[in-house]
Design an enzyme around this catalytic site. Structure first.
Site, PDB file in Angstrom:
ATOM      1  N   GLU A  32      10.599 -16.626   7.331  1.00  0.00           N
ATOM      2  CA  GLU A  32       9.262 -16.363   6.821  1.00  0.00           C
ATOM      3  C   GLU A  32       9.097 -14.862   6.628  1.00  0.00           C
ATOM      4  OE1 GLU A  32       5.738 -16.206   5.334  1.00  0.00           O
ATOM      5  OE2 GLU A  32       6.652 -18.165   5.706  1.00  0.00           O
ATOM      6  N   CYS A  44       4.150 -21.677   0.432  1.00  0.00           N
ATOM      7  CA  CYS A  44       4.531 -20.576   1.330  1.00  0.00           C
ATOM      8  C   CYS A  44       5.984 -20.165   1.179  1.00  0.00           C
ATOM      9  CB  CYS A  44       4.239 -20.960   2.776  1.00  0.00           C
ATOM     10  SG  CYS A  44       2.478 -21.132   3.086  1.00  0.00           S
ATOM     11  N   GLU A  53       1.084 -10.518  -1.403  1.00  0.00           N
ATOM     12  CA  GLU A  53       1.215 -11.955  -1.682  1.00  0.00           C
ATOM     13  C   GLU A  53       0.342 -12.328  -2.869  1.00  0.00           C
ATOM     14  OE1 GLU A  53       0.840 -16.291   0.479  1.00  0.00           O
ATOM     15  OE2 GLU A  53       0.332 -14.504   1.612  1.00  0.00           O
TER      16      GLU A  53
END
Length: 150
Positions: free
Chosen positions: A9, A43, A140
């Site tokens: 991540e 994600c 993001e």
């Protein structure tokens, strides 16, 4: 000579790091699927890619061809690969980041356009930047935007 497959991540800014020895066709297919599947609204979406200059011409050609071949359309048309982003807020955010990137000098290699006349459609977009700290390399976006640094 073999590298492990890893996943981690990275705060919504997942990336692909291509090596000169990579299988370019596989790298392009994997990058396009990861970046634009679910309109980039996942994600695990690849939102940036680092490419060595020695393989960039071939990667660029194949990445743009594959992205331009994606069908954008309604979700009930199963031949569509990319559909509309979720709502106006997402549409405004994604198109705002594309505009910021252009203002910073990013080159649009594919897409870069959007249409909110019937749904909130953003074309799968590839941006090439000269600064690894550019806005679309750091923040993001959560939409169909892939930024490349060579």
């Amino acid at each position: 000579r073999n590298y492990p497959r890893i996943s981690g991540e990275t705060g919504g800014k997942n990336f692909h790091l291509l090596h000169v020895s990579c299988d370019i066709n596989h790298a392009v297919a994997s990058t396009v699927r990861s970046a634009f599947e679910y309109q980039g609204q996942k994600c695990s979406a690849c939102s940036r890619v680092y490419v060595p200059s020695s393989i960039w011409p071939e990667v660029k050609r194949k990445l743009v061809e594959a992205t331009n071949a994606l069908k954008v359309g309604q979700p009930d048309d199963f031949s569509s690969f990319v559909c509309a982003v979720i709502d106006k807020t997402a549409f405004d955010k994604v198109t705002g980041y594309i505009a910021k990137a252009k203002a910073e000098g990013a080159e649009v290699l594919a897409g870069g356009t959007a249409d909110a006349s019937v749904g909130y459609f953003v074309q799968p977009t590839i941006l090439e930047v000269k600064d690894p700290r550019s806005v679309t390399m750091r923040e993001e976006i959560f939409g169909p935007v892939l930024t490349v640094y060579v």
